[in-house]
Design an enzyme around this catalytic site. Structure first.
Site, PDB file in Angstrom:
ATOM      1  N   ASP A   1     -15.728 -10.465 -36.654  1.00 22.73           N
ATOM      2  CA  ASP A   1     -17.036 -11.081 -36.450  1.00 22.73           C
ATOM      3  C   ASP A   1     -18.048 -10.593 -37.489  1.00 22.73           C
ATOM      4  O   ASP A   1     -17.830  -9.572 -38.166  1.00 22.73           O
ATOM      5  CB  ASP A   1     -17.540 -10.773 -35.040  1.00 22.73           C
ATOM      6  CG  ASP A   1     -18.369 -11.915 -34.446  1.00 22.73           C
ATOM      7  OD1 ASP A   1     -18.887 -12.747 -35.219  1.00 22.73           O
ATOM      8  OD2 ASP A   1     -18.496 -11.956 -33.214  1.00 22.73           O
TER       9      ASP A   1
ATOM     10  N   ASP B   1     -20.295 -20.726 -31.316  1.00 16.40           N
ATOM     11  CA  ASP B   1     -20.394 -20.071 -30.010  1.00 16.40           C
ATOM     12  C   ASP B   1     -20.672 -21.081 -28.903  1.00 16.40           C
ATOM     13  O   ASP B   1     -20.588 -20.747 -27.717  1.00 16.40           O
ATOM     14  CB  ASP B   1     -21.507 -19.019 -30.024  1.00 16.40           C
ATOM     15  CG  ASP B   1     -21.106 -17.770 -30.785  1.00 16.40           C
ATOM     16  OD1 ASP B   1     -19.899 -17.528 -30.942  1.00 16.40           O
ATOM     17  OD2 ASP B   1     -21.998 -17.024 -31.230  1.00 16.40           O
TER      18      ASP B   1
END
EC number: 3.2.1.22
Length: 714
Positions: A459, A528
């Site tokens: 990430d 997301d």
């Protein structure tokens, strides 16, 4: 008279010499032809549909300089600008030589060397052509042998030139949770710039890809379309300049914003690759070109099966312990997925990672949450028949961490200014070799201390702001470029030791989605936002450049749609789950387990087949996607009704890419237990399916419902 004759012969000889220098790049359906003009400069003579006869090249008209330089007579935005030792801000490039080679039956290379006749500066234009996929890769090397460094202030990877009556540009704009939103507009005279200045999470607002339609507005199945993307995980810039004669000049490369580069003598500045394709059969064909190229060349292990997984984030967030996690392994086993992924929150002790404001940078396993370490979880997962994966964010640091206290010199931040936080974190100075070692060691230690870890989610949750590198000192304008190059150095080391470890590329959602990074990763996290209604648009946008097996698509509780609708949308990508399996009803668990089995059966068609976007969600309150095997034996069709109304009337849907002479059995799959299909189990000819079509809305139209059809030749 003799003088005129001599002049004429001289001009003729120059023209003939120039014709001998013709350089032709070819794929199955594309020709890109360069020539050398009377001044010895390289010009683009032709770009478009493949010219079957080599002699046809000489009839093609075009004389725009291939790689426009600054400081000379051109009034266009330059591809390159250089300031020499003596302060002269000009560059002239003349053709020196070229060379073409075949790497294999599909891939060929061409190198064109250009030099300044006065200053010792050379530019090499590199090309790699992929014949079957109709993809061209272009990049540039810049070098000099002046006694002192020179300054580069512009350094495009490539330029292309077009002459058409009209041009339409499609960009992929967005924000967090709104990635890859398509915006189409007609280009007018002047400059249109698509760029990023965010440095690390560079794609947050603008994805590094575009479509250019010539003559008419873009269409899925017809018209001339150029599709281009930059293989660079940093600041990018696409320039579209329509001049006073209505010619269009396209440049692509690193964004030179705040990035003047001091080039040392004999140092080679290599630009990232600009990847592009062209088709006169619309956006659909350019998409298929990119998808097939990516599987074969652009992504890591493109033909290797991807792992289905269950993530713990929705079930636990950062609040978990060993007992809670091991209880979730059973849910993964019940679903029949391959892997359990442990997300954020598993590390740091002095400043425990219980929220996003602490612990980032301290990568020791949290002893309170996981007293037996990650290795224990790996073994416990294996006992229940699933593999184990882990989340990392190695480029970042929280101010509330031991790393921040120990190494303030490792952090990108402005001197004499207040620190600026995004998601309560800062970026590490990856340009520093010590930081590169630290980031590599995070991955290496995690893997070596816990044998059996089978997957990493990498990430990167913030961009660059208020940025200053302690390591670079007086060369701050190198930061944006050197950061990305340093990231690649780390990833090269990771892949040298772990060449086939599946790693997901994530960046606060789709903040990194490019082929510069994807050669190190097996998939990326598009957003997301997992609401399936929004995901239809997001996955639709990315599908113009990326194959389905790169797009991680997870079933979550986000959105108000049924579990079937959420599952059907996720099956269009690389399937995964991020949900509380224990909350499923018996029917939902049965459906999900059967869906994983069904997905595993049809996934090769979705991952490696030809995609046809039959109905766009931008045109109707529904979307239809068809994936067809390359041998035309099988197809999978996804149909999604979105926010429909009672008055909506939908026409028949005509399938594409089938064999008109074959008969195909059409049946609905992925049905929820206890429901019956309205499609029956009927046989149609390929000709009928493509020219007449079938209805997906024979009964009452129900918003937020979906169907998956399997089409099999008999």
């Amino acid at each position: 008279m003799k003088r005129l004759l001599c002049i004429g012969l001289l001009l003729l000889s120059q023209y003939t010499w120039a014709q001998r220098q013709q350089i032709r790049l070819s794929t199955r359906n594309i020709s890109l032809v360069y020539n050398v003009n009377a001044q010895g400069r390289l010009v683009q003579q032709y770009f478009g549909q493949a010219l079957v006869s080599t002699g046809a090249d000489s009839a093609a008209k075009g004389g725009q300089e291939a790689y426009i330089t600054a400081g000379m007579e051109s009034l266009l935005d330059p591809a390159i600008r250089i300031v020499h030792n003596d302060g002269n801000p000009s560059l002239e490039l003349k053709y020196v030589s070229s060379r073409s080679d075949k790497k294999d039956n599909n891939v060929s290379t061409t190198d064109i060397i250009l030099k300044d006749p006065v200053y010792p500066v050379s530019v090499t234009l590199h090309f790699e052509t992929y014949f079957q996929e109709d993809i061209i890769k272009a990049w540039t090397e810049i070098k000099h042998t002046e006694k002192q460094p020179v300054q580069l202030t512009a350094y495009a990877s490539s330029m292309l030139h077009f002459n058409a009556p009209r041009y339409w540009l499609t960009q992929f704009h967005g924000d967090w949770a709104k990635e890859a939103t398509m915006v189409e507009e007609k280009l007018t005279k002047g400059n249109k710039i698509l760029d990023s200045k965010l440095g690390v999470r560079a794609n947050m607002y603008q994805s590094p890809m575009f479509l250019l339609s010539l003559n008419a507005a873009p269409d899925e199945n017809s018209g001339e379309v150029l599709a281009g993307t930059l293989a660079w995980t940093g600041n990018f810039r696409f320039g579209f300049e329509v001049d006073e004669k209505n010619a269009l000049h396209v440049s692509a490369g690193i964004n030179p914003y705040a990035s003047e580069y001091t080039l040392q003598p004999n140092e080679v500045f290599t630009t990232p690759a600009f990847l592009f394709t062209w088709s006169d059969h619309g956006k659909g064909q350019t998409s298929r070109n990119f998808q097939h190229w990516a599987v074969n060349y652009g992504i890591l292990d493109g033909h290797t099966p991807r792992l289905t997984l269950l993530n713990n984030w929705e079930a636990t967030g950062m609040h978990f312990d060993e007992t809670k996690l091991t209880s979730l392994f059973g849910g993964a086993a019940k679903l029949g997925v391959d892997l359990f992924l442990l997300d954020d929150g598993w590390f740091a002790n002095k400043y425990p990672r219980d929220g996003d404001n602490a612990g980032l940078g301290d990568w020791d396993t949290n002893k309170d949450k996981l007293p037996h370490g990650l290795g224990y979880l790996v073994k416990e997962a294996a006992k229940q028949g699933v593999k184990f994966g882990i989340w990392l964010e190695p480029e970042m640091v929280n101010p509330k961490s031991e790393l921040y206290t120990k190494h303030p010199d490792w952090i990108l931040r402005l001197p004499n200014r207040a620190e600026n936080y995004y998601r309560n974190q800062l970026v590490l100075d990856l340009v520093n070799p010590a930081v590169q070692d630290f980031v590599f060691d995070i991955v290496d230690k995690t893997m070596t201390d816990n044998p059996g870890i089978a997957y990493i989610k990498w990430d990167c949750n913030r961009m660059l702001t208020n940025t200053y590198s302690p390591y670079l000192k007086g060369k701050q304008s190198h930061l944006f470029i050197d950061y990305t190059r340093s990231l690649y150095k780390v990833l090269e080391r990771v892949r040298a030791k772990y060449p086939h470890l599946p790693i997901m590329l994530c960046s606060g959602g789709g903040g990194r989605t490019d082929y510069g990074a994807m050669k190190y990763f097996t998939e990326f996290w598009p957003s997301d936002n997992t609401d399936p209604l929004d995901r239809i648009y997001i996955q639709y946008g990315y599908s113009h450049f990326f194959p389905a097996n790169t797009m991680a698509a997870h079933i979550t509780n986000m959105g108000k749609q049924s579990l079937k609708f959420r599952t059907d949308v996720a099956m269009m990508g690389k399937l995964g789950y991020d949900i509380k399996v224990d909350d499923f009803t018996p029917q939902e668990l049965q459906f999900s387990h059967e869906a994983v089995t069904t997905y595993n059966r049809v996934r090769d068609i979705v991952w490696y087949g030809d995609l046809y976007r039959l109905v766009s969600p931008y045109n109707q309150p529904r979307a239809v996607f068809q994936y067809t095997s390359t041998d035309k034996q099988k197809a999978v069709v996804f149909h999604y009704l979105m926010n429909t109304r009672r008055v909506d009337v939908f026409p028949l849907v005509k399938l594409q890419g089938l064999d008109p002479k074959k008969n195909y059995r059409v049946s609905e799959i992925n049905l929820f237990p206890g429901t019956k299909s309205a499609f029956g189990n009927q046989v149609y000819s390929g000709d009928f399916l493509m020219n007449v079509g079938i209805t997906f809305t024979s009964g009452k139209i129900k918003p937020l419902t979906s169907n998956v059809l399997e089409v099999v030749a008999e």
